[in-house]
Design a protein around this motif. Sequence first.
Motif, PDB file in Angstrom:
ATOM      1  N   TYR A   1      42.664-105.948 -62.467  1.00  0.00           N
ATOM      2  CA  TYR A   1      42.544-106.801 -63.652  1.00  0.00           C
ATOM      3  C   TYR A   1      42.776-108.266 -63.278  1.00  0.00           C
ATOM      4  CZ  TYR A   1      43.329-108.404 -68.462  1.00  0.00           C
ATOM      5  OH  TYR A   1      43.259-109.067 -69.663  1.00  0.00           O
TER       6      TYR A   1
ATOM      7  N   MET B   1      40.109-111.395 -63.207  1.00  0.00           N
ATOM      8  CA  MET B   1      40.366-112.681 -63.881  1.00  0.00           C
ATOM      9  C   MET B   1      40.142-113.836 -62.910  1.00  0.00           C
ATOM     10  SD  MET B   1      43.772-112.412 -66.238  1.00  0.00           S
ATOM     11  CE  MET B   1      44.010-114.147 -65.982  1.00  0.00           C
TER      12      MET B   1
ATOM     13  N   ASP C   1      37.310-116.757 -63.108  1.00  0.00           N
ATOM     14  CA  ASP C   1      37.654-118.182 -63.121  1.00  0.00           C
ATOM     15  C   ASP C   1      36.921-118.930 -62.017  1.00  0.00           C
ATOM     16  OD1 ASP C   1      38.962-120.440 -64.132  1.00  0.00           O
ATOM     17  OD2 ASP C   1      40.747-120.120 -62.912  1.00  0.00           O
TER      18      ASP C   1
ATOM     19  N   PHE D   1      37.379-114.952 -69.976  1.00  0.00           N
ATOM     20  CA  PHE D   1      38.550-115.324 -69.191  1.00  0.00           C
ATOM     21  C   PHE D   1      39.718-115.661 -70.109  1.00  0.00           C
ATOM     22  CE2 PHE D   1      41.189-118.599 -67.173  1.00  0.00           C
ATOM     23  CZ  PHE D   1      41.640-117.897 -66.070  1.00  0.00           C
TER      24      PHE D   1
ATOM     25  N   MET E   1      41.117-112.496 -71.554  1.00  0.00           N
ATOM     26  CA  MET E   1      41.854-111.720 -70.561  1.00  0.00           C
ATOM     27  C   MET E   1      43.202-112.364 -70.254  1.00  0.00           C
ATOM     28  SD  MET E   1      38.858-110.606 -67.876  1.00  0.00           S
ATOM     29  CE  MET E   1      39.893-109.514 -66.877  1.00  0.00           C
ATOM     30  N   LYS E   2      43.193-113.681 -70.103  1.00  0.00           N
ATOM     31  CA  LYS E   2      44.423-114.397 -69.772  1.00  0.00           C
ATOM     32  C   LYS E   2      45.414-114.327 -70.929  1.00  0.00           C
ATOM     33  CE  LYS E   2      46.066-118.773 -67.899  1.00  0.00           C
ATOM     34  NZ  LYS E   2      45.691-120.116 -67.464  1.00  0.00           N
TER      35      LYS E   2
END
Length: 144
Positions: free
Chosen positions: A6, A10, A14, A74, A77-78
């Motif tokens: 994971y 990410m 990025d 992103f 997810m972050k």
Amino acid sequence: MNVREYLESMRALDLSIESKIRQEEMLRTRLTDTAAHIGGDAPRSSSPDKDKIGIVMAEIVDLQTERNAEIDRFVDMKAAIKDAVKALPNEERVVIEGMYFSHIKANEIMAQLYCSRRTVYRIRDKAIANLEKNKKVCHLCQLV
């Protein structure tokens, strides 16, 4: 998908966003150069150059669309893992945020934490193990 995968996805996302930003800058330069060529004093058939401008503009729009979708993914997810990372002990948080959110190399983290490269990776592995104990994070990794 596990926590490490994971975090790596990410990080890759990025980096892809950064790459698309650089590609867009190059396309904009190409667009400017082509437009300047059309506006020059030399008599030329403008049709091929105008076609080039249209093609480059379409490439820019496509790139922006892809980049914006990646940015949205992103950010989601972050945001989803941010609270779990904030809850980690300080050294673990510094390593995870540095390696996966800020793309800081292990050498820089070593200097920041005053430790060896091996210790940085040990801390990373411990942080990932701690994140894997978090049920919310495990559920999140299953959704991706």
